[in-house]
Design a protein around this motif. Sequence first.
Motif, PDB file in Angstrom:
ATOM      1  N   THR A 185       6.605 -24.140   0.769  1.00  0.00           N
ATOM      2  CA  THR A 185       6.458 -24.418   1.935  1.00  0.00           C
ATOM      3  C   THR A 185       4.878 -25.183   2.133  1.00  0.00           C
ATOM      4  O   THR A 185       5.263 -25.815   0.547  1.00  0.00           O
ATOM      5  CB  THR A 185       4.922 -23.149   2.538  1.00  0.00           C
ATOM      6  N   HIS A 186       4.782 -25.920   3.153  1.00  0.00           N
ATOM      7  CA  HIS A 186       4.292 -27.536   2.196  1.00  0.00           C
ATOM      8  C   HIS A 186       1.867 -27.038   2.486  1.00  0.00           C
ATOM      9  O   HIS A 186       1.723 -26.167   3.311  1.00  0.00           O
ATOM     10  CB  HIS A 186       4.244 -28.410   2.854  1.00  0.00           C
ATOM     11  N   ALA A 187       1.838 -28.005   2.245  1.00  0.00           N
ATOM     12  CA  ALA A 187       0.137 -27.634   2.083  1.00  0.00           C
ATOM     13  C   ALA A 187      -0.255 -27.914   3.668  1.00  0.00           C
ATOM     14  O   ALA A 187      -1.579 -27.322   4.290  1.00  0.00           O
ATOM     15  CB  ALA A 187      -0.703 -28.363   1.048  1.00  0.00           C
TER      16      ALA A 187
ATOM     17  N   HIS B  45       2.677 -20.799  10.543  1.00  0.00           N
ATOM     18  CA  HIS B  45       4.205 -20.856  10.386  1.00  0.00           C
ATOM     19  C   HIS B  45       4.601 -20.574   8.785  1.00  0.00           C
ATOM     20  O   HIS B  45       5.841 -19.898   9.077  1.00  0.00           O
ATOM     21  CB  HIS B  45       4.633 -22.321  10.272  1.00  0.00           C
ATOM     22  N   VAL B  46       3.734 -20.169   7.738  1.00  0.00           N
ATOM     23  CA  VAL B  46       4.364 -19.832   6.918  1.00  0.00           C
ATOM     24  C   VAL B  46       4.162 -18.336   6.852  1.00  0.00           C
ATOM     25  O   VAL B  46       5.061 -17.274   6.740  1.00  0.00           O
ATOM     26  CB  VAL B  46       3.174 -19.187   5.538  1.00  0.00           C
ATOM     27  N   ALA B  47       3.320 -17.443   7.959  1.00  0.00           N
ATOM     28  CA  ALA B  47       3.614 -15.529   7.980  1.00  0.00           C
ATOM     29  C   ALA B  47       5.051 -16.045   8.766  1.00  0.00           C
ATOM     30  O   ALA B  47       5.732 -14.527   8.256  1.00  0.00           O
ATOM     31  CB  ALA B  47       2.977 -15.569   8.798  1.00  0.00           C
TER      32      ALA B  47
ATOM     33  N   PHE C 158      -4.591 -24.042   7.640  1.00  0.00           N
ATOM     34  CA  PHE C 158      -4.122 -25.211   7.160  1.00  0.00           C
ATOM     35  C   PHE C 158      -3.381 -23.894   5.470  1.00  0.00           C
ATOM     36  O   PHE C 158      -4.302 -23.212   5.027  1.00  0.00           O
ATOM     37  CB  PHE C 158      -3.683 -26.162   6.996  1.00  0.00           C
ATOM     38  N   VAL C 159      -2.285 -23.873   4.890  1.00  0.00           N
ATOM     39  CA  VAL C 159      -1.522 -23.897   2.900  1.00  0.00           C
ATOM     40  C   VAL C 159      -2.952 -24.463   3.027  1.00  0.00           C
ATOM     41  O   VAL C 159      -3.683 -23.331   2.101  1.00  0.00           O
ATOM     42  CB  VAL C 159      -0.824 -23.872   3.628  1.00  0.00           C
TER      43      VAL C 159
ATOM     44  N   ASP D 280      -4.546 -18.180  18.157  1.00  0.00           N
ATOM     45  CA  ASP D 280      -3.608 -17.352  16.878  1.00  0.00           C
ATOM     46  C   ASP D 280      -4.904 -18.001  15.574  1.00  0.00           C
ATOM     47  O   ASP D 280      -4.770 -19.681  16.071  1.00  0.00           O
ATOM     48  CB  ASP D 280      -2.513 -17.871  16.472  1.00  0.00           C
ATOM     49  N   PRO D 281      -5.408 -17.146  14.913  1.00  0.00           N
ATOM     50  CA  PRO D 281      -6.556 -18.166  13.850  1.00  0.00           C
ATOM     51  C   PRO D 281      -5.747 -18.194  12.774  1.00  0.00           C
ATOM     52  O   PRO D 281      -6.000 -19.588  11.817  1.00  0.00           O
ATOM     53  CB  PRO D 281      -7.458 -17.398  13.775  1.00  0.00           C
TER      54      PRO D 281
END
Length: 614
Positions: free
Chosen positions: A541-543, A549-551, A458-459, A452-453
């Motif tokens: 969330t974190h950078a 993970h954010v999705a 990263f954020v 998965d791209p």
Amino acid sequence: MTTEEALGTPLDRPRDVGHLGDFTATRRMLVITALALPIGAVSACVAWALLRLIGIITNAVFYERFNTHLVAPGTGHHNPVVVLFAPIAGGLVIGLMARYGSEKIRGHGMPEAIEAILLGGSKVQPRVAVLKPISSAVAIGTGGPFGAEGPIIMTGGALGSLFAQFLRLTADERKTLLVAGSAAGMAATFNTPFAAIMLAVELLLFEWRPRSYVPVAAAVCVATVVRYPLLGEGVLFKVPSGALHLNAWCDLLCVALGVAAGLLALLATVLVYAAEDGFRKLPVHWMWWPAIGGVIIGVGGLIVPQALGVGYDIIGSELDGTIGLKLVVGILIVKTVIWSLSLGSGTSGGVLAPMFMIGGALGALAEHVFPQVGPGFWALVALAGVLGGVMRSPFTGVVFALELTHRFDALLPLIIGASTAFAVSVLVLKRSVLTEKIARRGFHLSREYDVDPLEILFVGEVMESNVLTFEADLSAADALHSISDHDPANVAQRRQMLYPVLGPDYRLVAVVTRTQLETAAHDGSSDIEVGALGIADPIVTHADETLRHVATRMAAGEVDRMPVVARDDPGRVVGIISLTMLLAGRLRDLQEARDVERVLRLRVVRPRWLPPRG
């Protein structure tokens, strides 16, 4: 210094990824593995019972004796009336069981298992666990040209699903136990534990994770151990042990045989669903279709009796090189036709054993054209090729061929043949015999797997770090005014839509949306402070989190934006991430697949004494 300058670019800023790992696994995996162990043992016993039941019916119908030994029609003389009408009678029984018992027993088992996994929450009805093996035993025992493995996959899966349904488990955990039962039954049937695991990975799990692989592997190992006292430890098909005379020319011929195997797999697949389309046009209820398919089986049995039943003895003679040319041609034509057309009638039976026999017949025919490499060599290569082409599972085809015969010195030719057949199959036909049935019910199934791209970005690489924030005691009217002017410099702030609210110590206390500010102004409560208007304890969330993970967090929290805070200082806002920004990962994946570029170029250095080119 702005937050963007403090963060630095992705290339020069070190990133702490210690909280991430290659796989995600918890102690829950061990619990599911413990539950899978008894499922594996029971599935092996079910496989043994089904094979014995097939033996009882076959012996009673064709040999007029009571015996549990697994035999196939065609080893002796049979009354033509029995050969013709036994499959019809079996079809009638199956039609009645499907109509008044469960329609889920129709088909060869694998599409039904896949459908239960993807669309049914891995829930299988209890009656299926009982009716599926009985109906399959009736179909095969009365001469049906099917295998026992598909029904065992469905039955073992049903047992795993039923066991899971009595416990408080997630749908993913039920899926794992369903597949554990299916793979365990397969391993016990053929004594092929590795191939059973590969089948689970390529066809049933739809993921590659420790949480599912470890329980499935454990169940398969237990089933194989339990099989030994029940069905024996040896290989299913013994082949001569002499050395193979391989060379580059033989490898090239494996490509040609792989192409032929792929085309044969396509023909069989097309025939199955052409037959299904034809049966749908009949002006009779589907309950009668298996009996009509039985007519096809009976006529084929009159022509080539050896094409009936499971046919392990015929497969064995193909692989040891003792089968005659006349029988090879008969099997190749008759078995392909009666299996494809009768399976399209909706009867109950498996795919693997017929594919073994048909593929082996193709290779046995090639034995009379291609150079001699070793007894049954070309039959083995074609078997793996047809299996890889029909099921679109080249790994499974190769491993099955190796474990069925222990002909490990044929590894490279098997890879060549199965991979070539797989390539032909996927280039010419969109769906396999396993997925077309699901597609015809209006569902789409993709069997492609890649990274998965969103998992590798990263954020901090896509977030907006130039963020407008509000102090908690700022009024909603002032906040709305600050983002409503037409200053071109504020375009990004107007587009931000979600605004962090900071307390007296400039720590994050809430978030407020543009919609909330506009609603407050419309309702006449624009004097309210944004600290009271906003959403306290927002999802953050974190950078250094991945976009995947954010999705997941956005989906769980039903939000499309969230503030990004420093991991070592959760109150300090460093950016904003939105759903639109997540598309950056997909865009990068698209660019890598679509954009064409030349990375390296040849540079020719001309001697100085040569004149420059015109």
